[in-house]
Design a protein around this motif. Structure first.
Motif, PDB file in Angstrom:
ATOM      1  N   LEU B 154       0.827  -1.207   0.000  1.00 31.93           N
ATOM      2  CA  LEU B 154       0.000   0.000   0.000  1.00 31.93           C
ATOM      3  C   LEU B 154       0.861   1.258   0.000  1.00 31.93           C
ATOM      4  O   LEU B 154       0.592   2.222  -0.722  1.00 31.93           O
ATOM      5  N   ARG B 155       1.899   1.219   0.802  1.00 32.19           N
ATOM      6  CA  ARG B 155       2.775   2.396   0.869  1.00 32.19           C
ATOM      7  C   ARG B 155       3.586   2.553  -0.412  1.00 32.19           C
ATOM      8  O   ARG B 155       3.911   3.674  -0.808  1.00 32.19           O
ATOM      9  N   ARG B 157       2.379   1.947  -3.286  1.00 30.28           N
ATOM     10  CA  ARG B 157       1.437   2.628  -4.173  1.00 30.28           C
ATOM     11  C   ARG B 157       1.387   4.120  -3.861  1.00 30.28           C
ATOM     12  O   ARG B 157       1.267   4.948  -4.765  1.00 30.28           O
ATOM     13  N   LEU B 158       1.444   4.444  -2.594  1.00 32.04           N
ATOM     14  CA  LEU B 158       1.447   5.857  -2.225  1.00 32.04           C
ATOM     15  C   LEU B 158       2.687   6.553  -2.780  1.00 32.04           C
ATOM     16  O   LEU B 158       2.614   7.663  -3.313  1.00 32.04           O
ATOM     17  N   PHE B 162       2.586   9.431  -5.654  1.00 32.50           N
ATOM     18  CA  PHE B 162       3.169  10.749  -5.390  1.00 32.50           C
ATOM     19  C   PHE B 162       4.155  11.134  -6.490  1.00 32.50           C
ATOM     20  O   PHE B 162       4.183  12.281  -6.945  1.00 32.50           O
ATOM     21  N   ASP B 178      10.545  19.061   0.859  1.00 29.19           N
ATOM     22  CA  ASP B 178       9.156  18.647   0.685  1.00 29.19           C
ATOM     23  C   ASP B 178       9.063  17.168   0.330  1.00 29.19           C
ATOM     24  O   ASP B 178       8.168  16.459   0.798  1.00 29.19           O
ATOM     25  N   ARG B 181       9.422  15.358   3.450  1.00 27.01           N
ATOM     26  CA  ARG B 181       8.191  15.385   4.253  1.00 27.01           C
ATOM     27  C   ARG B 181       7.183  14.364   3.752  1.00 27.01           C
ATOM     28  O   ARG B 181       6.555  13.652   4.537  1.00 27.01           O
ATOM     29  N   ALA B 182       7.043  14.317   2.444  1.00 26.54           N
ATOM     30  CA  ALA B 182       6.095  13.354   1.869  1.00 26.54           C
ATOM     31  C   ALA B 182       6.496  11.932   2.210  1.00 26.54           C
ATOM     32  O   ALA B 182       5.655  11.103   2.598  1.00 26.54           O
ATOM     33  N   ILE B 185       5.652  10.971   5.643  1.00 21.97           N
ATOM     34  CA  ILE B 185       4.243  10.614   5.811  1.00 21.97           C
ATOM     35  C   ILE B 185       3.987   9.198   5.299  1.00 21.97           C
ATOM     36  O   ILE B 185       3.312   8.396   5.938  1.00 21.97           O
ATOM     37  N   ILE B 186       4.561   8.915   4.135  1.00 19.65           N
ATOM     38  CA  ILE B 186       4.357   7.582   3.549  1.00 19.65           C
ATOM     39  C   ILE B 186       4.896   6.492   4.460  1.00 19.65           C
ATOM     40  O   ILE B 186       4.336   5.402   4.543  1.00 19.65           O
ATOM     41  N   CYS B 188       5.186   6.692   7.716  1.00 15.05           N
ATOM     42  CA  CYS B 188       4.835   6.870   9.119  1.00 15.05           C
ATOM     43  C   CYS B 188       4.383   5.542   9.711  1.00 15.05           C
ATOM     44  O   CYS B 188       3.746   4.746   9.031  1.00 15.05           O
TER      45      CYS B 188
END
Lengths: 192, 192
Positions: B154-155, B157-158, B162, B178, B181-182, B185-186, B188
């Motif tokens: 799943l991550r 895919r994120l 992105f 940035d 940062r993304a 989040i992915i 996390c």
DNA sequence: CATAGTCGTTACGCACCGTTACGACAATTG
DNA sequence: CAATTGTCGTAACGGTGCGTAACGACTATG
């Protein structure tokens, strides 16, 4: 087809634009983005190409109009007391909306078009996406109430990318649970 | 052009395929995905269309080959003691690689092609993406060592979404901060 | 009743598509 | 030393779509 459409003289004939949009939608549904050509739309609508180009100068314009026309009656963002669930609902509904293979095909065609036409890229970024992204940002803002605008924007991009990735790979038939998991990650509280 | 390329008889001439790949790369660089046509490649390479179609039956095949050819000498995943930084490095390098406007244009063309050609879609999903996604999954696996395969997937895919979202919008010139940062989040830690 | 704007038809030149037929060529095979 | 085999460039094919232009038919407007 043109039999049932008497001319209206010097006034724009609403039946014509409706017939064109209908034809565009039908072709996208039946033949996908591959079979979508101005020629095919014109023929199916019983209209002339010059008429289409008069009101939709670009293929991107027509695709966006087809998309817009259906979205109005399909996906509306809810606003309950659980903003997290609102975003999930919205995403599931949107993907469902895409998978009707009308709006989804239109969107795919639009993105594809933007890769080879600068005008389509501009239309996509400056006209099509902003209102939609602002919807997402708003929902994210309710979830992460004390996040900065940049933080929200970044997560909006993550949401957008996740959706695009599924759409552009023909993989929008995803379990709601998995969509929820992805959204949970996108909306995870920033660690810092 | 064909002057400097003596025929080799019944053996395949390596100079020909090199000339074709070079021409394809140059056209992508100069004219982008829009100007990329088999005709243009053939003319520029001083080759015949039948020759191109013999070895690259599809435009997607040629695009993937152009991409592959450059990737080998450009982006390699590092493996330090900080897997999180490895992923960031890899992503930054990859985006940099895309923004050379050769591989990036090739990738964009490939994705666009897949939206209207089922064969290209199959090639993209079954041949092009898997090895690249497995690289990402591996890096994510080092970061989230005790996550399930589905969670990693799943991550991935994120991450993919992105990156695509940036590439397909011509917005790959992003600040490294940035991107970091993304990725934060992915990657996390799952909250459950 | 002249005007202005809409619409369908037809056709244009252009660019690509993917394929076919053909002849020139050189490495190979026997 | 021929005959064979596979590669390659050239030319051309029919087909599709592009975006535009010219034309005549039409009707609401003024």
């Amino acid at each position: 087809m043109s039999k049932a459409r008497p001319p209206t003289g010097s006034r724009r004939n609403p039946r014509v634009s409706e017939a064109i949009l209908d034809a565009a939608r039908e072709i996208l549904t039946e033949r996908g983005a591959a079979g979508f050509s101005m020629e095919a739309v014109a023929q199916r609508a019983g209209a002339g190409k010059p008429t289409i180009y008069r009101w939709w100068p670009t293929r991107a314009d027509l695709l966006m109009d087809v998309y817009e026309r259906e979205k109005l009656v399909s996906v509306v963002p809810a606003q309950s007391d659980d903003p997290n669930d609102d975003l999930l609902r919205y995403t599931v509904n949107l993907w469902q909306f895409w998978s009707t293979h009308t709006a989804g095909q239109a969107f795919r065609g639009l993105i594809a078009e933007a890769q080879s036409s600068p005008a389509a890229m501009t239309a996509l970024r400056d006209r099509f996406l902003p209102p939609r992204l602002s919807t997402i940002r708003e929902m994210l803002g309710r979830i992460l109430s004390q996040a900065s605008a940049e933080e929200i924007d970044l997560r909006a991009r993550l949401w957008l990318g996740f959706s695009w990735q599924a759409l552009l790979q023909d993989q929008i038939l995803m379990e709601e649970v998995d969509i929820g998991r992805a959204i949970a990650i996108i909306t995870c509280p920033s660690g810092a």
